[in-house]
Write a protein that holds these residues in place. Structure first.
Motif, short mmCIF file in Angstrom:
data_model
loop_
_atom_site.label_atom_id
_atom_site.label_comp_id
_atom_site.label_asym_id
_atom_site.label_seq_id
_atom_site.Cartn_x
_atom_site.Cartn_y
_atom_site.Cartn_z
N TRP A 141 -4.63 4.46 4.99
CA TRP A 141 -4.69 3.01 5.14
C TRP A 141 -3.55 2.48 6.02
O TRP A 141 -3.78 1.68 6.92
CB TRP A 141 -4.67 2.36 3.77
CG TRP A 141 -4.81 0.85 3.81
CD1 TRP A 141 -3.82 -0.07 4.00
CD2 TRP A 141 -6.03 0.12 3.69
NE1 TRP A 141 -4.32 -1.34 3.99
CE2 TRP A 141 -5.69 -1.26 3.80
CE3 TRP A 141 -7.35 0.46 3.48
CZ2 TRP A 141 -6.64 -2.26 3.72
CZ3 TRP A 141 -8.30 -0.54 3.40
CH2 TRP A 141 -7.95 -1.88 3.51
N LEU B 113 2.32 1.79 -3.41
CA LEU B 113 1.29 2.33 -4.31
C LEU B 113 1.11 3.83 -4.07
O LEU B 113 1.00 4.61 -5.03
CB LEU B 113 -0.03 1.59 -4.09
CG LEU B 113 -1.24 2.12 -4.87
CD1 LEU B 113 -1.01 1.99 -6.37
CD2 LEU B 113 -2.51 1.37 -4.45
N GLY B 114 1.07 4.23 -2.80
CA GLY B 114 0.91 5.65 -2.49
C GLY B 114 2.05 6.49 -3.01
O GLY B 114 1.83 7.58 -3.56
N ILE C 214 0.84 -1.20 0.00
CA ILE C 214 0.00 0.00 0.00
C ILE C 214 0.87 1.25 0.00
O ILE C 214 0.61 2.21 -0.73
CB ILE C 214 -0.95 0.00 1.21
CG1 ILE C 214 -1.92 -1.19 1.14
CG2 ILE C 214 -1.74 1.30 1.27
CD1 ILE C 214 -2.82 -1.17 -0.07
N SER D 192 -2.99 8.59 -3.34
CA SER D 192 -1.81 8.61 -2.48
C SER D 192 -2.19 8.89 -1.03
O SER D 192 -1.71 8.20 -0.11
CB SER D 192 -0.82 9.65 -2.99
OG SER D 192 0.34 9.70 -2.18
N CYS E 87 -3.90 5.97 0.57
CA CYS E 87 -2.92 4.95 0.97
C CYS E 87 -2.28 5.31 2.31
O CYS E 87 -2.03 4.42 3.15
CB CYS E 87 -1.85 4.80 -0.10
SG CYS E 87 -2.42 4.03 -1.63
#
Length: 647
Positions: free
Chosen positions: A59, A5-6, A2, A53, A56
């Motif tokens: 998260w 990805l961000g 995660i 972003s 994420c």
């Protein structure tokens, strides 16, 4: 995964910001360039990527992913879920990503929904927005990466500053940031209008909703932050002229002046250069506030950054963005006429006068905030506090508030002051009565003046409704009345708190009673209690107002363990005429317990008035948006008919 990805989304958004800037500039130079067709789409996609972003980052905080350095340093697995969520922006890197996210989403909304500007003006606006965004992307990716990883992964996080472990953290920073970034949109509109020389009522109408929205959120953020500090820090004050407080006040002052100026330009085609200049100044103050709070030059619960590189980076961004805007203004200002002229006795003159007074207050706050920092950098320690700010600001605030009573009653373009004489007797009588009564009670002249002006503003704010059909009165009129009424109420609350507060610091045994103002306070018990990530000693307080049945209050002295810190948790009791404020201190050597007590008459009017000011802005915004929508629909209908007839 995660976090990766961000970070990837953030890099892609930065690349799109560069493409947006290049595409807009090239198309402004050559209208037939194919890149011009994708600039709006690029801005929209960029906003979506930054939103991904930031999602994420939320998260990894909710999951307490300790492999992310930011989570490890600012969260803890046992922390309540709300504070895990709010901790996303309760730190330097996360707060800056929130800033960039709101900026990118704002730019996306402009690209998707704004249709009132000409295409060159829109391209110039999006170019200015991209130029500002690129600097902040570079800052995040080079100096403040929110997704930096740790190896090895720690077994537990350090936790969040206990002073920030409060529901106020979930509300106060985001509202302020929306306000700050809304001013960045206004800044981009102003720069775009300068570049294309299209400083017109159409430009003002496009800019006005963003200024109004930013001003509303700034107002809410300041009100929320004031009340949060009031009940959290345990010192009984709602404003202390702290540099961090001033960092939010300065953009609000500039935005208030800009709001009135852009309304005059939109409605009366006047104050063109003044409006553009205020658009630049308003965002400049947001940047100055960002530098103060995020550079590490201040030691504060808000000042997360301690790396000198970050301070230098933000200072460079401030110099580049504002320097570039001022350069464009200097090159283009001579070509901008001031538009329609107006008489000395007119509503425009009243607005200009109050804008000058707001600018004066802004200058007072700016100098008082920066001077101690500059003096310290040169080896001298200087303290600038409430005596300076209160007295110096009053020089500009008093005439501004007097004109505020009269200005909304004046007509546009030209009017006669003699026409208003009969309308002003009630505000004048209210001011004299309130000030006279206050002076007989031995309050200070400044407090009496505040009470008098607040009392005058309440009836004066409602006078624009006299003689109108209230059912057909437009929302912007109701917004103005509500906001000005809120200013009067807040002013009465401020003056009352200053003049009428009763304070007592005392040490007593369990079972003893002490008086503060009309209250009788009994310390009934001291008992240990525990929360999700703290333990505390809690005082059982029985408080009786003027002989009435007692109510129970429970102030606490809390001890957090992640990170370890002692925090006072105050207890408040609110009545229609004031607020009782109780703080539990330490136990003395003789076994007595320290209590700090305040009785604060009408203090709640400060925040009630502030909320009314924000509500007034919301009513005005809704009215303006509805009006602009009706105008757009009417124009589209006319265009459709002409096209149909042409066939």
């Amino acid at each position: 995964m995660i976090a990766t990805l961000g970070l990837a989304a953030l890099w892609l958004a930065a690349a799109l910001a560069v493409l947006q800037l290049v595409g807009a500039i090239v198309t402004l130079r050559r209208a037939d360039n194919p890149l011009g067709a994708v600039v709006r789409s690029v801005a929209a996609v960029q906003g979506g990527l930054v939103a991904v972003s930031f999602a994420c980052l939320i998260w990894v905080f909710l999951e307490t992913d300790l492999s992310v350095k930011l989570v490890s340093e600012n969260s803890h697995s046992l922390k309540p879920l709300l504070f895990k969520f709010a901790a996303t922006w309760g730190n330097h890197e996360g707060s800056m990503l929130l800033w960039v996210s709101i900026m990118a989403l704002g730019g996306a909304c402009v690209a998707l929904f704004e249709r009132r500007l000409s295409e060159p003006a829109m391209l110039a606006t999006l170019a200015a927005q991209a130029f500002v965004s690129i600097g902040f992307y570079a800052f995040l990716l080079i100096a403040s990466n929110p997704f930096a990883r740790l190896d090895p992964v720690p077994t537990e996080g350090r936790g969040l500053n206990p002073l920030l472990q409060d529901p106020g953290l979930a509300f106060h920073p985001p509202t302020l940031y929306i306000g700050y970034v809304g001013l960045s949109i206004a800044f981009s509109f102003a720069v775009g209008a300068l570049i294309t020389r299209e400083v017109s009522p159409a430009f003002a109408r496009a800019m006005r909703p963003w200024v109004l929205g930013a001003w509303i959120f700034l107002t809410l953020g300041i009100v929320a932050g004031s009340y949060w500090a009031y009940y959290t820090l345990g010192w009984g004050g709602w404003w202390f002229w702290d540099p961090v407080e001033n960092a939010s006040l300065m953009p609000w002052l500039a935005a208030t002046a800009l709001l009135h100026s852009v309304s005059v330009l939109a409605a009366r085609n006047a104050l063109r250069a003044w409006t553009v200049m205020l658009g630049v100044i308003a965002f400049s103050m947001s940047m100055v506030g960002t530098f103060l709070v995020r550079s590490g030059v201040l030691v504060s619960v808000h000042a997360f950054a301690v790396d000198p590189l970050r301070g230098q980076f933000i200072l460079a961004l401030l110099a580049i963005n504002i320097g570039a805007a001022l350069t464009v203004f200097a090159l283009r200002a001579a070509s901008i006429s001031e538009g329609e002229r107006f008489a000395l006795a007119s509503r425009e003159t009243a607005l200009v006068f109050n804008n000058v007074m707001l600018s004066g207050i802004l200058g007072i706050v700016l100098v008082g905030t920066l001077y101690p920092l500059l003096a310290e950098a040169m080896g001298a320690r200087v303290s600038v506090g409430p005596p300076y700010f209160n007295a110096a600001s009053a020089i500009f605030a008093v005439p501004m508030l007097l004109v505020l009573c009269v200005g909304p009653l004046l007509g546009w373009r030209r009017d006669r002051l003699s026409r208003l004489t009969w309308k002003l007797w009630l505000p004048l009588a209210a001011a004299i009565s309130a000030a006279a009564i206050a002076l007989t009670q031995g309050v200070s002249v400044l407090s009496a003046l505040g009470l008098g002006l607040g009392a005058a503003l309440i009836p004066a704010s409602m006078l624009p409704l006299v003689g109108r059909n209230l059912r057909t009165a437009k929302l912007p009129l109701w917004g103005m009345v509500t906001a000005h009424l809120g200013v009067g109420l807040a002013l009465i609350g401020m003056a009352s708190d200053s003049a009428l507060t009763r304070e007592k610091l005392i040490a007593i045994n369990v079972g003893q009673t002490v008086a503060v103002g009309p209250w009788q306070i009994k310390l009934a018990r001291i008992a240990p209690v525990a929360g999700p990530n703290w333990t505390a000693l809690e005082a059982g307080i029985e408080a009786s107002y003027d002989g009435a049945a007692p109510i129970k209050l429970a102030p606490q002295d809390r001890a957090f363990w992640a990170p370890p810190q002692q925090v006072n948790h105050s207890a408040l009791s609110t009545r229609w005429n004031g607020q009782l404020y109780v703080v539990l201190g330490q136990q003395a050597e003789d076994g007595r317990w320290q209590l700090r007590l305040w009785w604060k008459p009408f203090v709640i009017l400060i925040w009630l008035g502030g909320l009314m000011v924000a509500l007034g802005g919301l009513l005005a915004l809704l009215g303006r948006v509805a009006s602009d929508l009706r105008r757009t629909i009417a124009v589209d209908k006319i265009a459709f008919r002409r096209k149909k007839q042409g066939r």
